[in-house]
Design an enzyme around this catalytic site. Structure first.
Site, PDB file in Angstrom:
ATOM      1  N   ASP A 491       0.855  -1.185   0.000  1.00 34.09           N
ATOM      2  CA  ASP A 491       0.000   0.000   0.000  1.00 34.09           C
ATOM      3  C   ASP A 491       0.896   1.243   0.000  1.00 34.09           C
ATOM      4  O   ASP A 491       2.129   1.159   0.123  1.00 34.09           O
ATOM      5  CB  ASP A 491      -0.875  -0.057   1.263  1.00 34.09           C
ATOM      6  N   GLU A 494       2.421   5.202  -4.048  1.00 29.87           N
ATOM      7  CA  GLU A 494       2.267   6.114  -5.202  1.00 29.87           C
ATOM      8  C   GLU A 494       3.522   6.952  -5.504  1.00 29.87           C
ATOM      9  O   GLU A 494       3.612   7.401  -6.653  1.00 29.87           O
ATOM     10  CB  GLU A 494       1.079   7.059  -4.953  1.00 29.87           C
ATOM     11  N   ASP A1383     -21.765 -13.495 -74.764  1.00 27.12           N
ATOM     12  CA  ASP A1383     -23.014 -14.199 -74.507  1.00 27.12           C
ATOM     13  C   ASP A1383     -22.835 -15.668 -74.873  1.00 27.12           C
ATOM     14  O   ASP A1383     -21.803 -16.080 -75.419  1.00 27.12           O
ATOM     15  CB  ASP A1383     -24.107 -13.532 -75.356  1.00 27.12           C
ATOM     16  N   GLU A1386     -22.090 -20.572 -71.833  1.00 26.00           N
ATOM     17  CA  GLU A1386     -22.241 -21.569 -70.756  1.00 26.00           C
ATOM     18  C   GLU A1386     -21.424 -22.861 -70.986  1.00 26.00           C
ATOM     19  O   GLU A1386     -21.130 -23.506 -69.962  1.00 26.00           O
ATOM     20  CB  GLU A1386     -23.734 -21.918 -70.593  1.00 26.00           C
ATOM     21  N   ASP A1490     -31.965 -13.617 -69.874  1.00 29.16           N
ATOM     22  CA  ASP A1490     -33.091 -13.389 -70.791  1.00 29.16           C
ATOM     23  C   ASP A1490     -34.406 -13.508 -70.035  1.00 29.16           C
ATOM     24  O   ASP A1490     -35.116 -14.515 -70.117  1.00 29.16           O
ATOM     25  CB  ASP A1490     -33.017 -14.389 -71.939  1.00 29.16           C
TER      26      ASP A1490
END
Length: 1821
Positions: A491, A494, A1383, A1386, A1490
C-alpha cells in the site's frame, strides 16, 4: 563633509529596487520573446498566426494554463476567439505552429524514420526542441509503434521489463496503416482493411519542449474507454471537454476528476457497430493530462520523457485488450484460494478482535477464505515488525486459520521509519537499508530524503536500485520466518508522503515547479509525495514518480518468489502502471460507504480489465464511514462477483463483516446465498483467469465487449459480465426493488430459477427484492461448477458439475482449466487439466484436451444441469472415451429429472471421473427434420432404401425423406495430426453399410482431410482421395502466405468428431457452431460426393445462378441444381452461372460465408433442421469459410480470396440501350436521334447479333454497312458503343479467317485423342451460307436446316487467348467499340452434346449415376451444351474433361476478353458476360439473363442483384422492361424507375417484340424516364465511389438492408428494397396499379431525397405515396454523398462542379468518401492515379481530408453546391469556406427552416476538391 551612511531601511529599499529592476528586465525579455529566457524565438519577423476556420469541437487549446487573455494568446502565436462558454478553448492553435519533415527514410516496408524541424513560431513554455527524430514501425499486423524524440539528446524513456522483451513480427507494410504529412508534420493512422482514419494528428501541431510535450489526434467515434486511474462516473467517456490528469497519487476516489493511484495512458475506441476497435497507449510515465473533446479528439500534454505511442488494432474490443496485454504482459493466474471471500479492516485493536471476527463468521458458515490485518498489527506501524503486546500470538495466527482451510494476508508499506523500536532498540530494517544505500535521495544523490508517513519520520526505498531490491528481499524473507502468512498486500506506494516533498520542503527549480503543471490534485507536483528532484536509480523522481508502485511490484515479486518458491501466492498493490497485472492484483482504493461509490466501482473494474489487471475489486461496504445495512447488503451481493472480493473498512467505524449484522439478518443470508453461488462458479472464474493469462481475455467484461453491434450496450455500466456467459445486474440505489436492466441480444436464463427470459435486446424492469441480485446465464454457455463449501480448500474436495445453457440452436460450449490452485507456472509446465465442453443436438462432449495433473481428491462430475431442453429425454447415456476403447452406460431414470415448466433436465448422482473424456447423450423424441435423405433420386421405395443400408420410415409431413441414413453412416476417423496451422485427418468409410447404392460410382474407402487456418477469419477444409489423383478446380485464389498459427487470434475453433466423422467450426466469441458436418450421410465416391452440415439458423442467402423467389432461402426441403446453362430465369431452373457460395446469419447477428470450390454439376438441399446437404458429381470437396463477423466483412473476406470486383469505366454507369432485332443501322441512328431530342441521359448503345452477317462473329451484316460511320459519329458526340460476341465459331464457311486461324492454331474443343482428333461440333446462332431462313418453321427444324456447324474455342489454352485477342484486334480496326458483351458462353448449343447427338466415350459422363434436379435432366448433362467427354486443355497443358470444367467455360472466356479489350482500346471499358463463376467479377459485369416482361421479374431482379453482390460481382442488373414478350406501359415505366438504380442499367428486349426504349411510348413516359435517370446521373459520383470501394476492399454496391442493419432482424427478410452502399435506400413500386408502397425504414435518421426532409420514422414499416412518376429514395443520416449536375452523357456531367449532400445524423455528424479518376484509365487505382477525399461534418462544420491525390490536372473538379440536410430550424444566415492556405470566402446560404435544408453554393469560389477545405455556417457573422 563626511560620507553619508545609509540607514537600514534605505539599504533594504535599495536592494528591493535592484531586485525589482532585474525582475522587470526579465519580464521585458519575456514580453518581447513570448517565452521564458531559455531559448530565443528564432523568428525575426512578426509572427502572424494562420487561424483555421474549424468547428468549435476541433479547437485545440493553446493556453491550457491559467490566465489566458487576447494579448497572452497572441504572444504564443495562437488564435483568440472568445465565446459564451468556458469549456471550449478561447485560445487555440494556428496552423503555422509545429514541425516540418526535413527528411524521410524507409529502410524496409515496415519502418519509416524521419527528421523533423520546428517551424519558426513563438513558444508556449520555452525550451522547445528544434530538431526531433521520428521512428515508426509495424511491429505486428495489429500493432503500430511510433516514437518522437530529441534528435540529439537522450531523454528519459520508461524501462518497461516486458515490452523490452518483445520481438517484432510484421506482416503488413506500414504504408497500409500510417501516412505522414510533411508540412506541417502530422500522422494519419488508418485501418488497413477499409482505410478508415483512426488517429489523425494533423488537426493540431506537435509541441515538443523540454518540459512540455503535446499531441492531439482526431478519433473516429465518441466510444472511448479507459485512461486512469480516476473515478469515472461512467464507463464510456464524456467527450465534452473533459481533462483527466494522470500521475500516481494517494487520493480519495470521491468522484472528482483528480488523479488517483495508478498511471494508465491507455484508451480503447470502439469505431462503430462492426466491433472494430483500436487502442492507444502512450508509454510515458511523466505527469500528464489527457483532454477529450467533442470533435471527437484527444490531446495529450505530458511534461517530460518522449512521445512513444502504440496503436493496437482489433476486430473487436476484446481483441484490442488482447493486443495490449501481449504488449505489456498478460495477467498472472491468482491462486485458487484468492478467489474466495476476504475480510479485512484497519483498526482491529488486537489479535483477539481479529479472531472474534473470524469466529463469528465461521459460526454462521459464511464462505470465507482470507483474513487480513492492516498496519495495526505492526509495532508503531513499522514495516517488518509486529505489536508484541496486542498481537502477541500473531506468529501462530496463520496456523489458526490454516486449521480451517483459511489464509492470512498482511500489509507492508514502502516508507521505513527512521526511529528506534520500542525500548529504544535498533530498527534493523532501517539500519540495514541505510547500509545498503537503499533509499531515495535528495537532489544531491547522497542524502536520504526524509518524509513522514504512518510511523512518523521515514525514508523511502528506491525499488529501481538493485541494492534496494536485495535489501527488500532479505527483509521480507527474514520477516516471513517470523510471521507466517500466505500473501502480501502493498500500500501507500504512489509513493505517499504526509509532507509536501520532504521534511525540508523542496527547492525552487524546474523539476519541482515545472513551466507547466498538469491539472493534478492540488496542482503542486510534490503534494503528498516526494520532491521531483529526488534521485532514484532510474532517474529523477520527476520522471519515475508514477513508476514507484510498478518498481515496488517488481521487487516484491522477487521477494515472493524467494519466500514462497514454487507456490504462486498473491500480491495486491495500490499503485500500478501498465504491466503490473503480470504479477499483482489491485483494489480501487479508499472508497466510502455511499451509494455513489458502489456504482462507480463497476466502471473502475471494467477499466482495470482493459489495463490488464483482472484481479480487481472495490472495498465492499466502503472503507470510510459507517455503512447502513441496506447499502452493505446490496454491496455484499454485487461484491460476491468482484474478482477480488474483500470487505474492508477503516479505523473508527463500526464493523461491517457479514456476521456482525446478526445471524438471522437478511444481509447475512443474502451474503451467504451469493457467496455460495460464487464458490459454486469458482471453476468458471478460475478458467476465466486462465484465459486472461494465456490469451489476454477480460474476466470482468463490459456488456459492450460481447454485444458491440448493439449500440445500446455501449453505455451499459451498471451491469457487467463474468467472461462472456454470466450477466450480473446489481441493485445500486437505495429504497428500490426494481432495476432498469438491459437484456442483450441472446438467450438468457435466470441462474436461480433456471427459467428462460422472454426478453432480449431491450431494457426491462427487473424485480430484485431486498435479498436478490440479477444473475443470468447466456444461452450457449457451459459453466463448470463445484459443490460449494466454507473455504476453497474444502470446496476443491467436492464433486464437480456442469450447467449447460442451450442457445437458440440447441448448442453450447465452454471450457475448464484446473490445476492444484497454488503452484507457479502450471500452464508452462503442463501440470494442469484442460477440458473443452460442447453440446450439440443432444450430445454433450466433455473432451480432455490436456491431462497433465491428477487431482488428489479423486473428483467426479456429479450433477449436470441442461437448460433449454424442449422435452423430456427418452434416454440418457454416458460414454467414457478411452485409449483402450469406449464404454457406454445408460443413466437410470432415477438419476434423471425433467422440469416441464422450465424446460430443464437434471442428471443427478453421476460419477464421471474427473480428467477423463466423456460423451453424454440424451435422446429426445426424434424429430423428422433430423433425417438426412438417403435416396434423393425419384421413385424411392423400401427395398431400394434398405439396399443402401438406410432406414425406411414413411411420414405424413411433406418433404420429409422416407429413406434416411442411420446415425453412424459415413466415415470414421483413423488418424489425426494437429499442428499450429491446421489439422490433417485420415478417415475410413464405415463398411458396416453397403456402398452408396450407385454401382457405377464406386466408393472411395479412405479419404484425406486437411484443415488449414489461413487467417484469423478464414479457414479451409479440403477432402480428397490420397491414393488417386482427382480433378481440382483450376481457379486460382489468394490465400495468406503465412497461416494464422496464433490460436488466440483466430475467430474460430475447429473440432473433428470421430464417428461419424465430421468437422465442427465454432465462432469463439459466441460459441455458435456455424458448421457441423458430424451428421450421417457423408459419401465420397467417384461420381457422387455428398456432405451435410447443420446450420446455426434458418437465415441463408446465396447459391446460384438460379431465380429465387425470396432472398432468404426457404429451408422447407428445397433442392437447387447448379449447372451452367443457356436457360432463361425460372423457378428452380439452373441458369447461366454457378456460384456455390452462401452467407449465413447466426442468431447472434454474426455472419459467415462458405464457398465450395468445386466446378462439377451439383445441387444443394435445405431442410428445416436447419441443415444443408451438398451433392456434387466429381472433383473433390474444397471448402473455404469466412468468419465475418458482419455481412459486409464476409463479402470482403470472400472477395479477398477470389478477387475484388473490377472497377468499371465511368461511362458504363450511364444508361444503356439495346435490343435483339434492330433491322439495320438506320433504326439505331433514329433511336439515338429521338433519345437526344427527348433529353434523356444515355451513354451507351449496343448492337446484338443482328449486326453480324449470318450471326458470324467479326463479320458485319450488309444491312449495317453504315454502322462504323454511325459509331464514329456517336462516339465523337460523347457516346460509347458495345458489341456482342458469342464464343461459337462457324465451321461451314469457305473463307472465314476466325475459324481458319483458330483451326490452324488448334484452339477448338475436340474429343479425347484416344477416341478421335475431331472437333466436337455444335450448332448455335451462325447460319449456313447461301440459305434463306424461314422463321415460320419450328425451332428444331430451323436448327437442323439452317444452322451451321460451330466449333467452341477452348479458352483455357494460352494459344486460344492469343487467337481471340488477334480476332478482336482485327475487328476493332474495322469497327471501333468501347466495351464487349459476351453471350452464350455456358457454353450454349442448339443441339444436345454434338451434331447428331452421339457423344463419344463413357456414357456415364452424360447420364451420371446421380443426376441433380436440373432443367431437362432426363436428357442428360449435355442438354443444350457440349458432350461431357469433350476434352479441354488447361494452361499448363493438362487435359481435363468438359464434365469437370463445363461450369468454368464462361469464366475462362471472360479474362481473355477483358485482356483483349484493354489492349486494343487502351482504356478500361467494360466486359459484360452471361456465364460466371467465382472470381469472374475481377474482369466483368453480368446481367441477369433473358428475363420475361412480367411484374414478378422486377422484385426478382433485386434478389438477383443482391445475390451477385454476395458473389463478388458488383456491376449487375436485369434487362429493363424484360427481354421476352411484349412489355406493358405501367410495368415498363416502373421498371425504368427501378432499373435507373441497377449498377448496370440497360433496357434490352428480344426479337419480335415491340420497342420498349424510353422514347417508344409517349412524352409522359419519356419525361418520367428522363427525370429518374437525371437522379441516377446526379448520384453517379456516389455510385462510382462505391464501385471503387468494391474494387479496393470488396464491399458491396447493391446492398441488402441486413448488411447495414444486421441487428434489426426485420431486415433479414427484406428483398423488395435495397441500398446503394450504406446510405441510399431505394423502395420501388413493384406491383401493378400500386400508388403507394409499404417500405421498411430501418433504425436510423432518413431523409426523403425528393424533399430533403427527415421522414421522422425509424424501425418500422411506412406507407410511402408512390404516384406513377415517382420512386421512393431516402438518404441515411450520418452520410455525405457526392453529386454532380446531370447531363445527357457522363462525358459532360463529369465536367460539372462537385456537389455534396450532407445528411446529418441525430448527433449532427456525417461522413463520406469521394473517389475520382479519369474514368477510363487502366489500373488507375493500382497506379494511385486518382483522388480519394473524405468529408466530415459535425454540427455547423464541414471539412475535407485528401487521402490520395494522384489526379491528372485535366480531371480536377471544383466544389459546387453543398446541401446540408437536418441543419435545424434556427435560421442560418452566414457561411464561410476556408481553403487549405487559409483563404476565406464568405458565402450566402439559403436555409429552408421548414425542410431544414441548408444550401451553400460554393461554385463561385472555384475551390478544387483535391485541396483541403472547411465550410462553417452559423446564424450570425
Amino acid at each position: 563633509m563626511g560620507r553619508r551612511r545609509f540607514s537600514g531601511l534605505e539599504l533594504t529599499l535599495i536592494v528591493m529596487f535592484t531586485l525589482m529592476s532585474v525582475a522587470a528586465l526579465a519580464l521585458i525579455v519575456l514580453f518581447v520573446t513570448g517565452e521564458p529566457g531559455i531559448i530565443k524565438d528564432e523568428t525575426t519577423e512578426v509572427f502572424v498566426p494562420q487561424c483555421p476556420r474549424i468547428s468549435l469541437a476541433e479547437r485545440v487549446d493553446c493556453f491550457p494554463d491559467a490566465g489566458a487573455s487576447k494579448l497572452r494568446c497572441e504572444q504564443r502565436g495562437c488564435c483568440w476567439s472568445p465565446l459564451d462558454e468556458r469549456n471550449v478553448p478561447w485560445c487555440f492553435f494556428s496552423t503555422n505552429h509545429g514541425y516540418t519533415v526535413e527528411s524521410v527514410e524507409r529502410p524496409n516496408p515496415y519502418i519509416i524514420t524521419a527528421q523533423l524541424k520546428r517551424m519558426a513560431s513563438p513558444s508556449l513554455f520555452g525550451a522547445d526542441i528544434q530538431e526531433l527524430s521520428f521512428h515508426a514501425e509495424m511491429q505486428s499486423s495489429n500493432r503500430l509503434r511510433f516514437k518522437i524524440y530529441d534528435a540529439h539528446r537522450k531523454r528519459f524513456e520508461v524501462p518497461h521489463e516486458h515490452v523490452s522483451s518483445l520481438n517484432n513480427d510484421p506482416t503488413s507494410p506500414i504504408s497500409n496503416t500510417l501516412e505522414m504529412t510533411e508540412n506541417p508534420f502530422g500522422l494519419i493512422v488508418r485501418r488497413k482493411e477499409n482505410n478508415k482514419v483512426l488517429f489523425n494528428t494533423t488537426m493540431a501541431p506537435l509541441v515538443f519542449a523540454d518540459q512540455y510535450l503535446q499531441l492531439s489526434a482526431k478519433l473516429p467515434s465518441h466510444n472511448i474507454y479507459g485512461l486512469g486511474e480516476h473515478v469515472h462516473r461512467q464507463y464510456r467517456h464524456d467527450t465534452n471537454w473533459k481533462t483527466w490528469p494522470i500521475f500516481t497519487r494517494d487520493g480519495f476516489p470521491n468522484g472528482d476528476t483528480h488523479n488517483l493511484y495508478g498511471h494508465y495512458p491507455f484508451f480503447l475506441c470502439l469505431e462503430d457497430e462492426s466491433g472494430k476497435s483500436f487502442g492507444v497507449f502512450l508509454m510515458n510515465s511523466n505527469a500528464m493530462e489527457v483532454t477529450l473533446q467533442p470533435a471527437p479528439a484527444v490531446t495529450y500534454r505530458t511534461i517530460g520523457g518522449i512521445l512513444d505511442f502504440y496503436i493496437l488494432f482489433g476486430d473487436t474490443p476484446e481483441q484490442v485488450v488482447q493486443e495490449f496485454l501481449l504488449l505489456i504482459g498478460r495477467p498472472v493466474i491468482p491462486p485458487y484460494w484468492s478467489l474466495g471471500f476476504q475480510i479485512s479492516r484497519w483498526g482491529y485493536g488486537n489479535l483477539s478482535e481479529v479472531k472474534q471476527t473470524v469466529e463469528r463468521n465461521r459460526a454462521v458458515a459464511l464462505p470465507y477464505d482470507i483474513q487480513y490485518t492492516d498496519i495495526d498489527y505492526m509495532e508503531d506501524k513499522k514495516d517488518f515488525t509486529y505489536d508484541k503486546i496486542n498481537f502477541k500470538e500473531l506468529p501462530h495466527f496463520a496456523d489458526y486459520l490454516h486449521e480451517k482451510g483459511q489464509k492470512y494476508i498482511l500489509i507492508l508499506d514502502p516508507a521505513v521509519a527512521t526511529s528506534k523500536r520500542v525500548g529504544n532498540t535498533p530498527y534493523g530494517s532501517y539500519d540495514r537499508g541505510t547500509e545498503k544505500n537503499a533509499w531515495v535521495t535528495e537532489s544531491d544523490g547522497t542524502t536520504p530524503l526524509l518524509g513522514e508517513v504512518w510511523p512518523g519520520e521515514t525514508v523511502f526505498p528506491d525499488y529501481t536500485s538493485q541494492s534496494c531490491i536485495d535489501w527488500w528481499i532479505d527483509e521480507y524473507e527474514q520477516f516471513s520466518r517470523e510471521i507466517k502468512h500466505d500473501a502480501l498486500w502493498i500500500d501507500m506506494n504512489e509513493v505517499s508522503n504526509f509532507k509536501k516533498g520532504s521534511n525540508k520542503g523542496c527547492d525552487d527549480n524546474n523539476l519541482n515547479y515545472p513551466p507547466y503543471t498538469p491539472k493534478i490534485l492540488d496542482e503542486v507536483m510534490f503534494s503528498k509525495t516526494l520532491c521531483m528532484d529526488a534521485k532514484q536509480a532510474w532517474g529523477n523522481h520527476y520522471d519515475v514518480h508514477s513508476l514507484y508502485g510498478y518498481s515496488m511490484v517488481l521487487a516484491t515479486e522477487e521477494a515472493l518468489q524467494r519466500v514462497f518458491a514454487g507456490n504462486r501466492t498473491l500480491m495486491l498493490t495500490r499503485s500500478s502502471f501498465p504491466g503490473v497485472g503480470k504479477y499483482s492484483g489491485h483494489w480501487l482504493g479508499d472508497n466510502a460507504a455511499n451509494w455513489n461509490d458502489i456504482k462507480w466501482a463497476i466502471p473502475g473494474m471494467l477499466e482495470f480489465g482493459l489495463f490488464g489487471v483482472p484481479y480487481i475489486g472495490a472495498d465492499i461496504c466502503g472503507f470510510f464511514d459507517d455503512c447502513s445495512e441496506e447499502l452493505c447488503r446490496r454491496w455484499m451481493q454485487v461484491g460476491a462477483f468482484y474478482p477480488f472480493s474483500r470487505n474492508h473498512n477503516a479505523e473508527g467505524y463500526k464493523p461491517q463483516d457479514p456476521a456482525f449484522f446478526g445471524s438471522n439478518s437478511t444481509l447475512l443470508e443474502s451474503s451467504k446465498h451469493y457467496l455460495r453461488i460464487r464458490y459454486t462458479l469458482l471453476p468458471y472464474l478460475y478458467t476465466l483467469f486462465y484465459k486472461a493469462h494465456t490469451t489476454g481475455e477480460t474476466v470482468v467484461r463490459p456488456v459492450m465487449h460481447e454485444f458491440y453491434s448493439d449500440s445500446a450496450t455501449w453505455t451499459v455500466d451498471r451491469q457487467f459480465l463474468w467472461g462472456k456467459h454470466l450477466l450480473i445486474t446489481p441493485v445500486l440505489d437505495p429504497d428500490v426493488d426494481k432495476v432498469n436492466a438491459y437484456i442483450p441480444d441472446a438467450t438468457w436464463y435466470d441462474y436461480e430459477t433456471m427459467e428462460r427470459l422472454a426478453d432480449r435486446r431491450k431494457y426491462v424492469s427487473m424485480h430484485l427484492p431486498a435479498e436478490k441480485l440479477g444473475l443470468h446465464i447466456r444461452g450457449g454457455a457451459i459453466l463448470p461448477t463445484q459443490r460449494p463449501d466454507v473455504t476453497t480448500e474444502y470446496s476443491r474436495r467436492n464433486p464437480m458439475g456442469l450447467i449447460v445453457a442451450l442457445d437458440d440452436n440447441n448448442q453450447a460450449a465452454g471450457e475448464l482449466f484446473w490445476d492444484d490452485g497454488d503452484s507457479r507456472e502450471t500452464v508452462q509446465t503442463g501440470n494442469h487439466i484442460h477440458y473443452e465442453f460442447s453440446a450439440v443436438n443432444g450430445m454433450l462432449k466433455m473432451q480432455v484436451t490436456h491431462s497433465g495433473y491428477k487431482d488428489p481428491n479423486n473428483l467426479k462430475f456429479e450433477n449436470i444441469t441442461v437448460l433449454g431442453v424442449p422435452q423430456p429425454p427418452i434416454s440418457v447415456s454416458e460414454t467414457q472415451i478411452g485409449t483402450n476403447g469406449n464404454s457406454t452406460t445408460t443413466v437410470p431414470n432415477t438419476s434423471i429429472q425433467y422440469d416441464e415448466a422450465k424446460k430443464v433436465m437434471f442428471l443427478h448422482g453421476r460419477s464421471l471421473t474427473f480428467g477423463e473424456t466423456y460423451v453424454v447423450q440424451w435422446e429426445l423424441d426424434p424429430k423428422e427434420t433430423q433425417r438426412f435423405d438417403c435416396y434423393p433420386e425419384e421413385h424411392a421405395d423400401e427395398a431400394k432404401c434398405k439396399a443402401r443400408g438406410c432406414i425406411w420410415e414413411p411420414s405424413t409431413n411433406a418433404g420429409v425423406p422416407w429413406c434416411f441414413y442411420p446415425r453412424d453412416y459415413g466415415y470414421a476417423v483413423t488418424e489425426v495430426k494437429n499442428t499450429s496451422s491446421g489439422i490433417t485427418v485420415d478417415i475410413t468409410r464405415n463398411k458396416k453399410y453397403r456402398s452408396s447404392g450407385r454401382p457405377d460410382s464406386p466408393d472411395i474407402d479412405t479419404i484425406r482431410v486437411e484443415i488449414r487456418y489461413h487467417s484469423s477469419n478464414m479457414l479451409q477444409f479440403k477432402m480428397w482421395d490420397p491414393a488417386a489423383e482427382r480433378y481440382e478446380v483450376p481457379v486460382s485464389v489468394t490465400v495468406p502466405a503465412p497461416p494464422e498459427t496464433d490460436e488466440g487470434k483466430r475467430l474460430y475453433k475447429v473440432e473433428v468428431t470421430p464417428n461419424p466423422f465430421g468437422i465442427q467450426v465454432t465462432r469463439k466469441s459466441t460459441g455458435t457452431k456455424i458448421w457441423d458436418s458430424s451428421v450421417p450421410g457423408f459419401t465420397f465416391s467417384d461420381m457422387f460426393i455428398q456432405v451435410s452440415t447443420l446450420l446455426p439458423s434458418e437465415f441463408v442467402y446465396g447459391f446460384g445462378e438460379t431465380e429465387h423467389p425470396t432472398y432468404k432461402h426457404n429451408l422447407n426441403y428445397h433442392t437447387w441444381g447448379m449447372f451452367a446453362k443457356d436457360q432463361p430465369p425460372g423457378y428452380k431452373m439452373n441458369c447461366y452461372g454457378v456460384h456455390p457460395f452462401y452467407m449465413g446469419l447466426e442468431t447472434t447477428a454474426d455472419a459467415h460465408g462458405v464457398l465450395l470450390l468445386n466446378s462439377n454439376a451439383m445441387d444443394v438441399t435445405f431442410q428445416p433442421t436447419p441443415a444443408l446437404t451438398y451433392r456434387t458429381l466429381g472433383g473433390i470437396l474444397d471448402f473455404y469459410m469466412f468468419l465475418g463477423p458482419t455481412p459486409e466483412m464476409v463479402v470482403q473476406e470472400y472477395t479477398e480470396l477470389i478477387g475484388r470486383p473490377v472497377l468499371p469505366a465511368y461511362w458504363s454507369l450511364g444508361f444503356q440501350l439495346c435490343r435483339y432485332g434492330y433491322a439495320n443501322d438506320t433504326e439505331i441512328a433514329d433511336l439515338y436521334r429521338d433519345m437526344r431530342e427527348a433529353g434523356i441521359p444515355y451513354d451507351v448503345q449496343y448492337a446484338d447479333i443482328d449486326y453480324l452477317n449470318r450471326q458470324l462473329d467479326f463479320v458485319l451484316d450488309p444491312m449495317f454497312v453504315g454502322l462504323p460511320a454511325l459509331v464514329d459519329r456517336m462516339r465523337e458526340e460523347s457516346m460509347k458503343f458495345i458489341f456482342i460476341l458469342d464464343p461459337a465459331i462457324s465451321g461451314n464457311e469457305s473463307h472465314y479467317p476466325a475459324f481458319e486461324r483458330g483451326k490452324a492454331e488448334d484452339v477448338f474443343i475436340k474429343w479425347p485423342k484416344n477416341i478421335s482428333d475431331e472437333i466436337v461440333w455444335g450448332k448455335v446462332w451462325p447460319d449456313l451460307p447461301n440459305v434463306d431462313v424461314d422463321e415460320s418453321l419450328d425451332w428444331e427444324t430451323q436448327v437442323e436446316l439452317y444452322r451451321a456447324f460451330t466449333a467452341f474455342p477452348d479458352f483455357f489454352r494460352n494459344r486460344t487467348a492469343a487467337w481471340w485477342h488477334r480476332e478482336i484486334q482485327d475487328f476493332y480496326n474495322n469497327l471501333t467499340f468501347d466495351g464487349l458483351w459476351i453471350d452464350m458462353n455456358e457454353p450454349a448449343s442448339f443441339v444436345h452434346g454434338t451434331v447428331g447427338g452421339k457423344c463419344l466415350g463413357n456414357p456415364l459422363l452424360e447420364n451420371p449415376p446421380y443426376m441433380p434436379p436440373l432443367e431437362s435432366q432426363h436428357v442428360g448433362l449435355n442438354h443444350k451444351t457440349l458432350c461431357m467427354n469433350s476434352e479441354q486443355e488447361l494452361s499448363d497443358g493438362k487435359t481435363v474433361r468438359h464434365y469437370d470444367v463445363h461450369n468454368l467455360y464462361g469464366w475462362s472466356h471472360t479474362k481473355p476478353t477483358y485482356d483483349a479489350l484493354l489492349n486494343v482500346t487502351g482504356k478500361r471499358g467494360i466486359v459484360v458476360t452471361r456465364s460466371t463463376y467465382p472470381s469472374s467479377g475481377k474482369w466483368a459485369g453480368h446481367w441477369l439473363g433473358d428475363n420475361n416482361a412480367s411484374w414478378d421479374q422486377l422484385y426478382k431482379s433485386i434478389i438477383g442483384m443482391m445475390e451477385f453482390s454476395l458473389f463478388g460481382i458488383s456491376y449487375t442488373g436485369a434487362d429493363i422492361c424484360g427481354f421476352f414478350n411484349a412489355a406493358e406501359y405501367e410495368m415498363c415505366l416502373r421498371w425504368m424507375q427501378l432499373g435507373s438504380f441497377y449498377p448496370y442499367s440497360r433496357n434490352h428486349n428480344g426479337k419480335g417484340n415491340k420497342r420498349q426504349d424510353p422514347v417508344a411510348w409517349n412524352s409522359t413516359f419519356a419525361e418520367a424516364s428522363r427525370d429518374v435517370l437525371n437522379i441516377r446521373y446526379t448520384l453517379l459520383p456516389y455510385l462510382y465511389t462505391l464501385m471503387y470501394e468494391a474494387h479496393k476492399s470488396g464491399s458491396t454496391v447493391v446492398r441488402p438492408l441486413l448488411h447495414e442493419f444486421v441487428n434489426d432482424k426485420t431486415t433479414w427478410d427484406i428483398y423488395k428494397q435495397f441500398l446503394w452502399g450504406p446510405a441510399l435506400l431505394i423502395t420501388p413500386a413493384l406491383d401493378q396499379g400500386a400508388r403507394s408502397v409499404d417500405g421498411y425504414v430501418p433504425n436510423a435518421r432518413w431523409y426523403d431525397y425528393h424533399t430533403a426532409k427527415d421522414v421522422g420514422v425509424r424501425g418500422k414499416m411506412l406507407s410511402m405515396p408512390t404516384p406513377l412518376d415517382h420512386i421512393n429514395l431516402h438518404i441515411r443520416g450520418g452520410y455525405i454523398l457526392p453529386w454532380q449536375k446531370p447531363q445527357n452523357t457522363t462525358y459532360y456531367s463529369r465536367r460539372n462542379p462537385l456537389g455534396l449532400i450532407v445528411a446529418l445524423s441525430d448527433n449532427q455528424t456525417a461522413q463520406g468518401l469521394f473517389f475520382w479518376d479519369d474514368g477510363e484509365g487502366i489500373d488507375t487505382v493500382e497506379r494511385r492515379e486518382y483522388l480519394l477525399t473524405s468529408f466530415t461534418a459535425e454540427k455547423n462544420n464541414l471539412s475535407s481530408e485528401v487521402i490520395n491525390n494522384g489526379l491528372n490536372s485535366a480531371d480536377r473538379l471544383t466544389l459546387g453546391v453543398v446541401k446540408v440536410w437536418g441543419a435545424g430550424s434556427v435560421q442560418i444566415t452566414h457561411a464561410t469556406l476556408t481553403e487549405e492556405n487559409g483563404k476565406a470566402h464568405s458565402l450566402s446560404p439559403q436555409h429552408n427552416v421548414n425542410t431544414q435544408e441548408l444550401i451553400i453554393d460554393a461554385t463561385s469560389t472555384s475551390v478544387h476538391v483535391d485541396q483541403r477545405f472547411t465550410i462553417t455556417w452559423n446564424n450570425s457573422i
